[in-house]
Each structure stands twice: as C-alpha cells, then as structure tokens.
Design a protein around this motif. Sequence first.
Motif, PDB file in Angstrom:
ATOM      1  N   ALA A   1       0.824  -1.208   0.000  1.00  0.00           N
ATOM      2  CA  ALA A   1       0.000   0.000   0.000  1.00  0.00           C
ATOM      3  C   ALA A   1       0.859   1.259   0.000  1.00  0.00           C
ATOM      4  CB  ALA A   1      -0.936   0.001   1.207  1.00  0.00           C
ATOM      5  N   LEU A   2       2.028   1.186   0.628  1.00  0.00           N
ATOM      6  CA  LEU A   2       2.917   2.344   0.757  1.00  0.00           C
ATOM      7  C   LEU A   2       3.953   2.433  -0.360  1.00  0.00           C
ATOM      8  CD1 LEU A   2       3.352   2.068   4.584  1.00  0.00           C
ATOM      9  CD2 LEU A   2       2.504   4.098   3.398  1.00  0.00           C
ATOM     10  N   ARG A   3       3.832   1.556  -1.349  1.00  0.00           N
ATOM     11  CA  ARG A   3       4.797   1.530  -2.449  1.00  0.00           C
ATOM     12  C   ARG A   3       4.867   2.889  -3.138  1.00  0.00           C
ATOM     13  NH1 ARG A   3       4.189  -1.826  -7.703  1.00  0.00           N
ATOM     14  NH2 ARG A   3       6.253  -1.543  -8.569  1.00  0.00           N
ATOM     15  N   LYS A   4       6.091   3.378  -3.301  1.00  0.00           N
ATOM     16  CA  LYS A   4       6.380   4.665  -3.942  1.00  0.00           C
ATOM     17  C   LYS A   4       5.785   5.852  -3.194  1.00  0.00           C
ATOM     18  CE  LYS A   4       7.109   2.762  -8.501  1.00  0.00           C
ATOM     19  NZ  LYS A   4       6.831   2.866  -9.917  1.00  0.00           N
ATOM     20  N   ARG A   5       5.619   5.684  -1.888  1.00  0.00           N
ATOM     21  CA  ARG A   5       5.142   6.769  -1.039  1.00  0.00           C
ATOM     22  C   ARG A   5       6.277   7.198  -0.119  1.00  0.00           C
ATOM     23  NH1 ARG A   5       2.014   9.536  -2.971  1.00  0.00           N
ATOM     24  NH2 ARG A   5       1.455  10.397  -0.971  1.00  0.00           N
ATOM     25  N   PRO A   6       6.276   8.447   0.320  1.00  0.00           N
ATOM     26  CA  PRO A   6       7.387   8.953   1.140  1.00  0.00           C
ATOM     27  C   PRO A   6       7.294   8.553   2.611  1.00  0.00           C
ATOM     28  CG  PRO A   6       5.786  10.689   0.774  1.00  0.00           C
ATOM     29  CD  PRO A   6       5.313   9.489  -0.008  1.00  0.00           C
ATOM     30  N   VAL A   7       7.344   7.246   2.863  1.00  0.00           N
ATOM     31  CA  VAL A   7       7.279   6.723   4.233  1.00  0.00           C
ATOM     32  C   VAL A   7       8.493   5.822   4.436  1.00  0.00           C
ATOM     33  CG1 VAL A   7       5.925   5.341   5.852  1.00  0.00           C
ATOM     34  CG2 VAL A   7       4.755   6.825   4.227  1.00  0.00           C
ATOM     35  N   SER A   8       9.219   6.052   5.516  1.00  0.00           N
ATOM     36  CA  SER A   8      10.454   5.305   5.763  1.00  0.00           C
ATOM     37  C   SER A   8      10.165   3.888   6.270  1.00  0.00           C
ATOM     38  CB  SER A   8      11.315   6.039   6.782  1.00  0.00           C
ATOM     39  OG  SER A   8      10.724   5.975   8.058  1.00  0.00           O
ATOM     40  N   THR A   9      11.165   3.051   6.131  1.00  0.00           N
ATOM     41  CA  THR A   9      11.079   1.683   6.637  1.00  0.00           C
ATOM     42  C   THR A   9      10.884   1.688   8.147  1.00  0.00           C
ATOM     43  OG1 THR A   9      12.529   0.948   4.852  1.00  0.00           O
ATOM     44  CG2 THR A   9      12.284  -0.534   6.718  1.00  0.00           C
ATOM     45  N   GLU A  10      11.526   2.627   8.826  1.00  0.00           N
ATOM     46  CA  GLU A  10      11.393   2.729  10.283  1.00  0.00           C
ATOM     47  C   GLU A  10       9.945   3.042  10.677  1.00  0.00           C
ATOM     48  OE1 GLU A  10      13.861   4.338   8.569  1.00  0.00           O
ATOM     49  OE2 GLU A  10      15.489   3.010   9.184  1.00  0.00           O
ATOM     50  N   GLN A  11       9.287   3.902   9.908  1.00  0.00           N
ATOM     51  CA  GLN A  11       7.892   4.234  10.197  1.00  0.00           C
ATOM     52  C   GLN A  11       6.996   3.010   9.997  1.00  0.00           C
ATOM     53  OE1 GLN A  11       7.973   7.685   7.455  1.00  0.00           O
ATOM     54  NE2 GLN A  11       6.881   8.770   9.085  1.00  0.00           N
ATOM     55  N   ILE A  12       7.278   2.243   8.954  1.00  0.00           N
ATOM     56  CA  ILE A  12       6.495   1.023   8.692  1.00  0.00           C
ATOM     57  C   ILE A  12       6.726   0.022   9.822  1.00  0.00           C
ATOM     58  CG2 ILE A  12       6.165  -0.940   7.136  1.00  0.00           C
ATOM     59  CD1 ILE A  12       7.085   0.950   4.841  1.00  0.00           C
ATOM     60  N   ASP A  13       7.991  -0.177  10.203  1.00  0.00           N
ATOM     61  CA  ASP A  13       8.314  -1.108  11.295  1.00  0.00           C
ATOM     62  C   ASP A  13       7.602  -0.702  12.587  1.00  0.00           C
ATOM     63  OD1 ASP A  13       9.937  -2.513   9.567  1.00  0.00           O
ATOM     64  OD2 ASP A  13      11.817  -1.682  10.344  1.00  0.00           O
ATOM     65  N   SER A  14       7.580   0.594  12.864  1.00  0.00           N
ATOM     66  CA  SER A  14       6.909   1.087  14.074  1.00  0.00           C
ATOM     67  C   SER A  14       5.416   0.812  14.017  1.00  0.00           C
ATOM     68  CB  SER A  14       7.152   2.585  14.252  1.00  0.00           C
ATOM     69  OG  SER A  14       8.499   2.825  14.539  1.00  0.00           O
ATOM     70  N   ALA A  15       4.811   1.019  12.849  1.00  0.00           N
ATOM     71  CA  ALA A  15       3.375   0.773  12.693  1.00  0.00           C
ATOM     72  C   ALA A  15       3.060  -0.709  12.895  1.00  0.00           C
ATOM     73  CB  ALA A  15       2.897   1.246  11.322  1.00  0.00           C
ATOM     74  N   VAL A  16       3.880  -1.583  12.309  1.00  0.00           N
ATOM     75  CA  VAL A  16       3.684  -3.031  12.476  1.00  0.00           C
ATOM     76  C   VAL A  16       3.826  -3.393  13.951  1.00  0.00           C
ATOM     77  CG1 VAL A  16       4.672  -5.307  11.974  1.00  0.00           C
ATOM     78  CG2 VAL A  16       4.374  -3.643  10.127  1.00  0.00           C
ATOM     79  N   ARG A  17       4.822  -2.823  14.612  1.00  0.00           N
ATOM     80  CA  ARG A  17       5.035  -3.097  16.040  1.00  0.00           C
ATOM     81  C   ARG A  17       3.833  -2.645  16.870  1.00  0.00           C
ATOM     82  NH1 ARG A  17       9.981  -1.662  15.844  1.00  0.00           N
ATOM     83  NH2 ARG A  17       9.757   0.472  16.576  1.00  0.00           N
ATOM     84  N   ARG A  18       3.269  -1.473  16.539  1.00  0.00           N
ATOM     85  CA  ARG A  18       2.090  -0.989  17.281  1.00  0.00           C
ATOM     86  C   ARG A  18       0.899  -1.932  17.092  1.00  0.00           C
ATOM     87  NH1 ARG A  18       4.126   4.017  15.614  1.00  0.00           N
ATOM     88  NH2 ARG A  18       2.755   4.084  13.783  1.00  0.00           N
ATOM     89  N   ILE A  19       0.731  -2.437  15.877  1.00  0.00           N
ATOM     90  CA  ILE A  19      -0.369  -3.382  15.619  1.00  0.00           C
ATOM     91  C   ILE A  19      -0.149  -4.663  16.421  1.00  0.00           C
ATOM     92  CG2 ILE A  19      -1.460  -4.847  13.871  1.00  0.00           C
ATOM     93  CD1 ILE A  19      -0.898  -2.523  11.859  1.00  0.00           C
TER      94      ILE A  19
END
Length: 149
Positions: free
Chosen positions: A73-91
């Motif tokens: 969903a975030l492909r080619k969007r300005p979101v860092s890997t760290e932000q994605i990892d944090s979101a997964v961790r929160r879930i």
Amino acid sequence: MKCPFCGKDETQVVETRVAEDGDFIRRRRQCMACERRFTTYERPDITLPAVVKKDGRRIDFDGRKLEASMKLALRKRPVSTEQIDSAVRRIEEKLLSLGVREIPSTRIGELVMRELKKLDKVAYVRFASVYRSFEDVDEFKTLVDEVRR
C-alpha cells in the motif's frame, strides 16, 4: 548464526546495540569465511493470537504478511522503513494487549487501516479500496471524501 551470503555457520558478533525503544537488540555480524557483514535483530518470542479468516479457517499470525501488505500500500510513497516497522510493532502490541487467543482478520484489517491513515492518506485509500472490496465508484468516492475531511 548462518551467513546469508555463503551459508557457513561461523559468524562473529562485531557490534551490539539496544534499539532506542528497548524492544529489540541489533547485532552486526561478520562471516568468518567470506568476511561479509550483515545485521540480525533479536526480539522476545511472543505468542500472537491466531487469525480467523472470513471463510472460518484459522492460521498463525504472520507479521511478515502484515508488513508486506502495508509495504504494498505504501509503495512509492514517502514513508520510511522505520515508520512502517513502528506501525507493524504498534499493531502487534495492540494484538497482544487484547489478550485473546483468536482474532478475526477483519479486526486486523481495521488496525492496519488506522495505522495507514496516520502514515499516508494515499496508502490508506489504496489499502481500503482492496480491503473493503468496493462494488462501485460511489463507495470509493465516499472513502476519498472521508479522507479529505
């Protein structure tokens, strides 16, 4: 630890760091055979609830699948890997805090949508359009109007 490059079993820890939030340990390793370096992460082994699919099947929760769907969903969007990892961790933390043995896949989808909405509105719309299986353009338009508000 096996070297991901040459497959040899002999690796040496070169550096160890605790993550800023203290949730995991990052280790830099070097293969004694090919001398290439790689990073490993050490996290506590926790039991997440089983996922109940829409057809009633029960499968083990897989954080990699969750991360992959978010990255798509975030492909080619300005979101860092760290932000994605944090979101997964929160879930994952939310799933653990619920204290249930099973959880419907729809509930996980809602948690993903909540995180994506915070990270990137375009990714949120992408994920929601697939997750909610829109039947017509009006449903899609309603979602986009909701995001604009």
